[in-house]
Design a protein around this motif. Structure first.
Motif, PDB file in Angstrom:
ATOM      1  N   MET A   1       0.828  -1.210   0.000  1.00 34.96           N
ATOM      2  CA  MET A   1       0.000   0.000   0.000  1.00 34.96           C
ATOM      3  C   MET A   1       0.861   1.258   0.000  1.00 34.96           C
ATOM      4  O   MET A   1       0.612   2.206  -0.751  1.00 34.96           O
ATOM      5  CB  MET A   1      -0.921   0.016   1.220  1.00 34.96           C
ATOM      6  CG  MET A   1      -2.164  -0.833   1.102  1.00 34.96           C
ATOM      7  SD  MET A   1      -3.175  -0.741   2.602  1.00 34.96           S
ATOM      8  CE  MET A   1      -3.685   0.984   2.583  1.00 34.96           C
ATOM      9  N   LEU A   2       1.902   1.279   0.851  1.00 33.34           N
ATOM     10  CA  LEU A   2       2.762   2.451   0.936  1.00 33.34           C
ATOM     11  C   LEU A   2       3.496   2.679  -0.389  1.00 33.34           C
ATOM     12  O   LEU A   2       3.637   3.827  -0.843  1.00 33.34           O
ATOM     13  CB  LEU A   2       3.769   2.283   2.075  1.00 33.34           C
ATOM     14  CG  LEU A   2       4.673   3.491   2.365  1.00 33.34           C
ATOM     15  CD1 LEU A   2       3.846   4.748   2.590  1.00 33.34           C
ATOM     16  CD2 LEU A   2       5.576   3.214   3.563  1.00 33.34           C
ATOM     17  N   THR A   3       3.933   1.599  -1.016  1.00 37.05           N
ATOM     18  CA  THR A   3       4.594   1.711  -2.322  1.00 37.05           C
ATOM     19  C   THR A   3       3.654   2.313  -3.356  1.00 37.05           C
ATOM     20  O   THR A   3       4.033   3.213  -4.122  1.00 37.05           O
ATOM     21  CB  THR A   3       5.074   0.321  -2.792  1.00 37.05           C
ATOM     22  OG1 THR A   3       5.978  -0.224  -1.829  1.00 37.05           O
ATOM     23  CG2 THR A   3       5.766   0.418  -4.137  1.00 37.05           C
ATOM     24  N   MET A   4       2.414   1.826  -3.388  1.00 37.38           N
ATOM     25  CA  MET A   4       1.430   2.340  -4.337  1.00 37.38           C
ATOM     26  C   MET A   4       1.139   3.823  -4.105  1.00 37.38           C
ATOM     27  O   MET A   4       1.050   4.609  -5.057  1.00 37.38           O
ATOM     28  CB  MET A   4       0.129   1.533  -4.233  1.00 37.38           C
ATOM     29  CG  MET A   4       0.237   0.096  -4.699  1.00 37.38           C
ATOM     30  SD  MET A   4      -1.263  -0.856  -4.327  1.00 37.38           S
ATOM     31  CE  MET A   4      -2.472   0.004  -5.331  1.00 37.38           C
ATOM     32  N   VAL A   5       1.020   4.200  -2.835  1.00 40.86           N
ATOM     33  CA  VAL A   5       0.702   5.595  -2.513  1.00 40.86           C
ATOM     34  C   VAL A   5       1.861   6.514  -2.882  1.00 40.86           C
ATOM     35  O   VAL A   5       1.657   7.596  -3.442  1.00 40.86           O
ATOM     36  CB  VAL A   5       0.351   5.736  -1.019  1.00 40.86           C
ATOM     37  CG1 VAL A   5       0.158   7.191  -0.644  1.00 40.86           C
ATOM     38  CG2 VAL A   5      -0.924   4.951  -0.700  1.00 40.86           C
ATOM     39  N   LEU A   6       3.094   6.099  -2.587  1.00 33.74           N
ATOM     40  CA  LEU A   6       4.256   6.910  -2.953  1.00 33.74           C
ATOM     41  C   LEU A   6       4.351   7.074  -4.466  1.00 33.74           C
ATOM     42  O   LEU A   6       4.640   8.167  -4.974  1.00 33.74           O
ATOM     43  CB  LEU A   6       5.538   6.274  -2.409  1.00 33.74           C
ATOM     44  CG  LEU A   6       5.746   6.328  -0.891  1.00 33.74           C
ATOM     45  CD1 LEU A   6       6.976   5.526  -0.487  1.00 33.74           C
ATOM     46  CD2 LEU A   6       5.892   7.763  -0.404  1.00 33.74           C
ATOM     47  N   GLN A   7       4.099   5.984  -5.191  1.00 33.56           N
ATOM     48  CA  GLN A   7       4.160   6.054  -6.650  1.00 33.56           C
ATOM     49  C   GLN A   7       3.070   6.949  -7.228  1.00 33.56           C
ATOM     50  O   GLN A   7       3.271   7.591  -8.259  1.00 33.56           O
ATOM     51  CB  GLN A   7       4.044   4.642  -7.248  1.00 33.56           C
ATOM     52  CG  GLN A   7       5.278   3.781  -7.036  1.00 33.56           C
ATOM     53  CD  GLN A   7       5.091   2.358  -7.541  1.00 33.56           C
ATOM     54  OE1 GLN A   7       3.995   1.806  -7.499  1.00 33.56           O
ATOM     55  NE2 GLN A   7       6.167   1.749  -8.016  1.00 33.56           N
ATOM     56  N   SER A   8       1.930   7.028  -6.551  1.00 33.37           N
ATOM     57  CA  SER A   8       0.813   7.816  -7.081  1.00 33.37           C
ATOM     58  C   SER A   8       1.128   9.307  -7.119  1.00 33.37           C
ATOM     59  O   SER A   8       0.524  10.055  -7.892  1.00 33.37           O
ATOM     60  CB  SER A   8      -0.451   7.577  -6.233  1.00 33.37           C
ATOM     61  OG  SER A   8      -0.319   8.165  -4.948  1.00 33.37           O
ATOM     62  N   VAL A   9       2.083   9.762  -6.286  1.00 32.06           N
ATOM     63  CA  VAL A   9       2.466  11.183  -6.279  1.00 32.06           C
ATOM     64  C   VAL A   9       3.958  11.343  -6.586  1.00 32.06           C
ATOM     65  O   VAL A   9       4.562  12.375  -6.266  1.00 32.06           O
ATOM     66  CB  VAL A   9       2.113  11.855  -4.932  1.00 32.06           C
ATOM     67  CG1 VAL A   9       0.621  12.048  -4.803  1.00 32.06           C
ATOM     68  CG2 VAL A   9       2.641  11.044  -3.756  1.00 32.06           C
ATOM     69  N   ASP A  10       4.551  10.310  -7.209  1.00 31.51           N
ATOM     70  CA  ASP A  10       5.945  10.361  -7.695  1.00 31.51           C
ATOM     71  C   ASP A  10       6.958  10.684  -6.594  1.00 31.51           C
ATOM     72  O   ASP A  10       7.887  11.471  -6.796  1.00 31.51           O
ATOM     73  CB  ASP A  10       6.074  11.386  -8.833  1.00 31.51           C
ATOM     74  CG  ASP A  10       5.241  11.010 -10.047  1.00 31.51           C
ATOM     75  OD1 ASP A  10       5.179   9.811 -10.367  1.00 31.51           O
ATOM     76  OD2 ASP A  10       4.639  11.923 -10.657  1.00 31.51           O
ATOM     77  N   LEU A  11       6.802  10.090  -5.428  1.00 34.62           N
ATOM     78  CA  LEU A  11       7.775  10.262  -4.353  1.00 34.62           C
ATOM     79  C   LEU A  11       8.789   9.121  -4.394  1.00 34.62           C
ATOM     80  O   LEU A  11       8.451   7.987  -4.776  1.00 34.62           O
ATOM     81  CB  LEU A  11       7.076  10.282  -2.992  1.00 34.62           C
ATOM     82  CG  LEU A  11       6.303  11.549  -2.641  1.00 34.62           C
ATOM     83  CD1 LEU A  11       5.589  11.377  -1.303  1.00 34.62           C
ATOM     84  CD2 LEU A  11       7.219  12.760  -2.594  1.00 34.62           C
ATOM     85  N   PRO A  12      10.051   9.374  -4.001  1.00 38.29           N
ATOM     86  CA  PRO A  12      11.087   8.328  -4.029  1.00 38.29           C
ATOM     87  C   PRO A  12      10.751   7.167  -3.090  1.00 38.29           C
ATOM     88  O   PRO A  12      10.461   7.383  -1.916  1.00 38.29           O
ATOM     89  CB  PRO A  12      12.351   9.064  -3.573  1.00 38.29           C
ATOM     90  CG  PRO A  12      12.054  10.518  -3.761  1.00 38.29           C
ATOM     91  CD  PRO A  12      10.583  10.676  -3.557  1.00 38.29           C
ATOM     92  N   LEU A  13      10.841   5.970  -3.607  1.00 35.43           N
ATOM     93  CA  LEU A  13      10.524   4.790  -2.790  1.00 35.43           C
ATOM     94  C   LEU A  13      11.604   4.509  -1.754  1.00 35.43           C
ATOM     95  O   LEU A  13      11.355   3.792  -0.781  1.00 35.43           O
ATOM     96  CB  LEU A  13      10.345   3.565  -3.692  1.00 35.43           C
ATOM     97  CG  LEU A  13       9.220   3.633  -4.732  1.00 35.43           C
ATOM     98  CD1 LEU A  13       9.166   2.343  -5.535  1.00 35.43           C
ATOM     99  CD2 LEU A  13       7.885   3.890  -4.060  1.00 35.43           C
ATOM    100  N   GLU A  14      12.802   5.074  -1.950  1.00 31.98           N
ATOM    101  CA  GLU A  14      13.881   4.835  -0.987  1.00 31.98           C
ATOM    102  C   GLU A  14      13.524   5.328   0.411  1.00 31.98           C
ATOM    103  O   GLU A  14      14.119   4.888   1.396  1.00 31.98           O
ATOM    104  CB  GLU A  14      15.170   5.532  -1.466  1.00 31.98           C
ATOM    105  CG  GLU A  14      15.830   4.877  -2.675  1.00 31.98           C
ATOM    106  CD  GLU A  14      15.111   5.238  -3.976  1.00 31.98           C
ATOM    107  OE1 GLU A  14      15.385   4.582  -4.999  1.00 31.98           O
ATOM    108  OE2 GLU A  14      14.267   6.160  -3.965  1.00 31.98           O
ATOM    109  N   GLY A  15      12.577   6.249   0.496  1.00 33.67           N
ATOM    110  CA  GLY A  15      12.182   6.769   1.802  1.00 33.67           C
ATOM    111  C   GLY A  15      11.627   5.707   2.730  1.00 33.67           C
ATOM    112  O   GLY A  15      11.655   5.857   3.957  1.00 33.67           O
ATOM    113  N   ILE A  16      11.106   4.614   2.145  1.00 35.21           N
ATOM    114  CA  ILE A  16      10.553   3.527   2.965  1.00 35.21           C
ATOM    115  C   ILE A  16      11.621   2.928   3.870  1.00 35.21           C
ATOM    116  O   ILE A  16      11.346   2.491   4.989  1.00 35.21           O
ATOM    117  CB  ILE A  16       9.937   2.435   2.062  1.00 35.21           C
ATOM    118  CG1 ILE A  16       8.784   3.010   1.241  1.00 35.21           C
ATOM    119  CG2 ILE A  16       9.451   1.253   2.890  1.00 35.21           C
ATOM    120  CD1 ILE A  16       8.197   2.031   0.244  1.00 35.21           C
TER     121      ILE A  16
END
Length: 405
Positions: free
Chosen positions: A348-363
């Motif tokens: 879910m967090l990956t999908m939400v970050l991708q929806s607003v083009d945020l870097p996934l490395e933040g996870i």
């Protein structure tokens, strides 16, 4: 009934577990080796009874209803409740993230990496809820598939009339046996809760928690506010039940959820306290709670809202109002789209970050404290399931308000 002496013992076990865990922060391996097995035993005992409890109670509930239209109505109310409370939860998470700025001053480690998991497509999700092999679904404890099979079985028992009564009697007896086993397991709960919390506290001592304390406070504050504002209001308005009574009745399940970090593992306790402490009928409990344990993610959605703002702030990215609206929609729909998928929170967090083009490395930044955050969000998820069953039961006139605690 799960009496309050059991609740008090669980609370004492939880508090002692935190205190002992702090003593083991210098030797977390010892806590994992010598104490955690007693907690694993508690989890295994609960998991042992989940499938027979859900299957039998849901079959009896569906068969006792005898009305496909009523089942559809209950299902529509349940899904509406879950979607609306999830949307409110992620909105609250975003509001708190904007106010408290949990990511300010944080920097991303140079070696931060995250493995991206892909969410299933809509078609795969829909097809995945219908079991091709019900026995395998039960062996895998796939709750959505078990729910679908049990509903079909219950409806078919009703439709064939007299010939279905022996099968209904069997499942009715199995349900009562399952409830009794849950009561027996709960006598061991204080020890299990103690043994589960000690290694968590020992492994996540001050050195791990302090750098990300602001994120932890934001998530825990959000969960407390959501429970106090949303669930209190809903049970008061729809069920005319005082919030104090609701939370007293739900406390055993909330504490088990907090320590196990598993909605499914807490399900037998949730079903027991919802019926016996809060007066919800078995037919409502057996439908709303298993479904909620799989698809209701209020705590996870709130966590998404906070973490998305956290990641954006770490990278110095300002999110517009329209982007935050996209986050609300994505997180709400993802709670259904990832239902029953292992690691749904991360997906879910990956999908939400991708929806607003945020870097996934933040996870990667919150990976070290995810277990601590998972405790709070699971507790809220389970509390939301129980509140939903109370609300639906009240609207169906299947709530016994005469039970005193």
């Amino acid at each position: 009934m799960l009496r309050f002496k059991v609740t008090t013992r669980i609370l004492i076990g939880l508090i002692l577990g935190v205190c002992v865990g702090l003593l083991f922060t210098s030797a977390p391996g010892a806590a994992a080796t010598y104490i955690k097995p007693f907690g694993d035993l508690f989890l295994n005992l609960i998991k042992m009874i989940i499938v027979p409890l859900v299957l039998s109670s849901l079959v009896v509930g569906a068969a006792s209803t005898g009305d496909v239209g009523k089942l559809g109505r209950i299902g529509a109310k349940t899904l509406t409740y879950y979607l609306l409370t999830t949307a409110f939860a992620v909105t609250l998470g975003l509001i708190l993230g904007n106010i408290l700025d949990p990511g300010m001053g944080m920097t991303l480690p140079p070696d931060a990496k995250v493995e991206v998991q892909q969410a299933p497509s809509v078609v795969e999700t829909i097809l995945g809820i219908v079991p091709t092999n019900p026995i395998k679904a039960m062996a895998d404890a796939n709750m959505l598939q078990i729910i679908v099979f049990a509903i079909f079985l219950g409806i078919a028992i009703t439709l064939i009339g007299e010939k279905g009564k022996p099968v209904l009697s069997f499942f009715d007896s199995l349900a009562e046996i399952s409830y009794k086993i849950v009561g027996i397991i709960m006598e061991y709960a204080p020890i299990g809760v103690f043994a589960l919390i000690v290694p968590v506290v020992a492994a996540n001592g001050p050195s791990v928690l302090l750098p990300l304390l602001k994120v932890i406070i934001t998530v825990y504050l959000g969960c407390a506010l959501h429970a106090a504002l949303v669930y209190s209001s809903l049970v008061s308005i729809f069920a005319r039940m005082s919030p104090a009574k609701f939370f007293r009745g739900a406390t055993p399940a909330m504490m088990v959820a907090f320590t196990t970090s598993s909605s499914s593992a807490t399900l037998p306790v949730s079903m027991d306290v919802t019926e016996k402490n809060l007066g919800v009928s078995k037919s409502i409990c057996s439908f709303v709670l298993p479904l909620g344990a799989t698809i209701n993610m209020d705590g996870t959605a709130l966590y998404q809202g906070v973490c998305v703002l956290f990641v954006a702030q770490v990278f110095g990215i300002d999110l517009s109002l329209s982007q935050q609206i996209v986050i609300i929609l994505t997180a709400t729909l993802a709670s259904i789209g990832t239902a029953g998928v292992p690691g749904a929170g991360l997906i879910m967090l990956t999908m939400v970050l991708q929806s607003v083009d945020l870097p996934l490395e933040g996870i990667a930044l919150i990976g070290g404290i995810d277990r601590i955050l998972d405790m709070a969000r699971t507790c809220l998820n389970v509390t939301g399931d129980i509140a939903g069953s109370v609300v639906v039961a009240a609207t169906e006139r299947e709530l016994n308000r005469d039970i005193s605690l």
